[in-house]
Design a protein around this motif. Structure first.
Motif, short mmCIF file in Angstrom:
data_model
loop_
_atom_site.label_atom_id
_atom_site.label_comp_id
_atom_site.label_asym_id
_atom_site.label_seq_id
_atom_site.Cartn_x
_atom_site.Cartn_y
_atom_site.Cartn_z
N ALA A 165 0.08 -3.75 4.81
CA ALA A 165 0.84 -3.78 3.56
C ALA A 165 0.97 -5.21 3.04
O ALA A 165 0.86 -5.45 1.83
CB ALA A 165 2.23 -3.17 3.78
N TYR A 166 1.19 -6.15 3.95
CA TYR A 166 1.25 -7.56 3.54
C TYR A 166 -0.07 -7.99 2.92
O TYR A 166 -0.11 -8.61 1.85
CB TYR A 166 1.59 -8.43 4.74
N THR B 276 -0.75 -6.91 -0.63
CA THR B 276 -0.05 -7.63 -1.70
C THR B 276 -0.79 -8.89 -2.12
O THR B 276 -0.47 -9.48 -3.17
CB THR B 276 1.37 -8.01 -1.28
N LYS B 277 -1.77 -9.31 -1.32
CA LYS B 277 -2.47 -10.56 -1.58
C LYS B 277 -3.82 -10.37 -2.27
O LYS B 277 -4.50 -11.34 -2.57
CB LYS B 277 -2.67 -11.34 -0.27
#
Length: 469
Positions: free
Chosen positions: A335-336, A339-340
């Motif tokens: 998930a992190y 976001t990128k």
């Protein structure tokens, strides 16, 4: 004869002895089987993928490939993280995924016989119906196979108490590079006749022989477990807690560490028990005869070491919620990365250090991440010093890709400098050959190369992996 000509001749001969569904040559199928899950490892294009469904077919494939001089690369589920299952140009990929039968569960002798393509979770579920357990539990256990676990010497969360794959392999059915078949090991509890070829094969990553069957030890069903979560203001405090838990003689079934970045990622993903901002999180599970008493003692040790947020499970549901924090690390990091941007990837590494060096090593990893302007999430098995630094980077950005590779090398160097080893459970493959050579030294390396030549004098079985010929 060139390799391409030899491969073409071999395919004709294979087509004459194998069912059509066992020989794959479609470009899409070749691409799907070209590599495992390691992002920094080179890979080639296979001439074909062979999917045998019997030992006899494996023997035929190996004998014909050996005669033709064509390399063979064994594969399982391709969940490996070191490039050990990566194809080389013009090779045959030997996919063992279709050999997925559990042949016998023997409760009286506490063993199971199975083929290499059996998924680890399916094996565990099958033996559980007999009141038994197969403890090794790699993070990819829902997809990885027994053969792949044997090839890489896989571990898992519970290995701090129950050991790794090698501790459960009693015997192996093998096909050698030239097509000959043999069996190693025994069905007895004890057995030391001759050299231990069984455990020579375990962890050899398909470079010495092809595993076509395994006899595995089982244990009684694990008792119900309770869990504890403790967060610390410093890495040193978390390291002190690990040392005190071990020194006090406790035997937790899991003792896991999440660094600051990983803890915060799990918080952001929505786990209710973790709090943001802690330098480290310990997750402890106990499945002893009296887990509540053990956790009470461990809680006291954590608080004495400086824990500032402690949650102790009073029942099974609460215990599962705590362990879920560790299971959520993968989704949280995905998930992190999402976001990128679409080009972001994460690479989970594997290095082990003495337990006494654990906190120092995590601190060095944080320094390396800052130096290279990268995000590195560190998690792992604190109980045995095996950590998994996970580098997140944009693979479409050449500079960031280079910095990620350099950071990976720096992490490996730091681990070895602390008296560690280049892999605890993922294996060497192509990714760590250089680091293995530094770790072993010239005498040990020459002996290992000699073993490779003894088993595979033509260097045709998974060439270029683990050690160079």
């Amino acid at each position: 004869m060139s390799l391409s000509t030899a491969s073409a001749t071999l395919l004709s001969r294979l087509a004459a002895v194998l069912p059509a569904r066992a020989l794959l040559t479609d470009p899409g199928q070749l691409a799907a089987h070209a590599r495992d899950s390691a992002p920094f490892s080179e890979y080639g294009t296979p001439a074909a993928v062979v999917v045998p469904r019997s030992v006899k077919q494996v023997e035929q494939v190996m004998a014909l490939a050996y005669e033709a001089g064509v390399p063979v690369v064994p594969q399982g589920a391709r969940t490996g993280l070191a490039g050990a299952a990566n194809a080389v140009d013009g090779c045959l990929v030997l996919s063992l995924a279709a050999m997925d039968r559990i042949l016998e569960i023997d409760p009286a002798n506490r063993l199971v016989r199975c083929e290499p393509g059996v998924v680890t979770k399916h094996l565990a579920e099958a033996v559980a119906e007999h009141g038994l357990s197969y403890p090794p539990d790699p993070a990819s256990w829902e997809r990885c196979t027994v053969g792949g676990n044997i090839a890489t010497g896989a571990g898992g969360i519970c290995c701090v108490k129950y050991g790794v794959t090698a501790d459960y392999v009693l015997g192996l059915d093998l096909v050698l590079p030239d097509g000959r078949r043999m069996r190693t090991g025994h069905d007895t509890v004890k057995g030391v006749a001759g050299y231990d070829l069984t455990h020579l094969i375990v962890g050899s990553e398909g470079t010495l022989a092809v595993v076509v069957g395994a006899t595995l030890a089982l244990r009684p069903a694990r008792p119900p477990a309770l869990s504890l979560l403790a967060q610390f203001p410093t890495l040193t405090a978390a390291g002190d807690a690990v040392a005190e838990i071990t020194a006090a003689g406790h035997a937790p079934s899991a003792l896991e560490l999440l660094d600051r970045a990983t803890s915060d990622a799990v918080v952001a993903y929505g786990h209710p028990l973790l709090k943001a901002g802690s330098a480290a999180t310990l997750i402890v599970e106990c499945d002893s005869a009296d887990p509540a008493a053990d956790l009470t003692a461990i809680e006291a040790l954590c608080r004495a070491a400086g824990a500032e947020n402690v949650e102790t499970a009073a029942d099974g549901d609460a215990a599962r919620s705590i362990i879920e924090a560790r299971r959520l690390v993968g989704p949280a990091l995905a998930a992190y990365a999402a976001t990128k941007g679409d080009a972001m990837t994460s690479f989970i590494e594997d290095v082990a250090v003495p337990r006494s060096q654990l906190a120092r090593f995590v601190g060095l990893i944080e320094d390396i991440a800052a130096h290279h302007r990268l995000t590195v999430f560190t998690l792992g098995h604190a109980g045995d010093g095996n950590l998994h630094p996970t580098v997140v980077f944009d693979e479409s950005d050449p500079d960031e890709f280079r910095r990620a590779q350099t950071a990976y090398d720096d992490i490996m160097a730091a681990g070895l400098a602390l008296g560690g080893t280049s892999t605890g459970e993922h294996g060497i493959g192509t990714l760590k050959r250089d680091w293995l050579e530094r770790e072993l030294g010239p005498v040990s390396l020459e002996l290992q190369r000699g073993l490779k030549r003894l088993f595979d004098p033509k260097n045709l079985l998974n060439p270029g992996k683990v050690v160079t010929a």
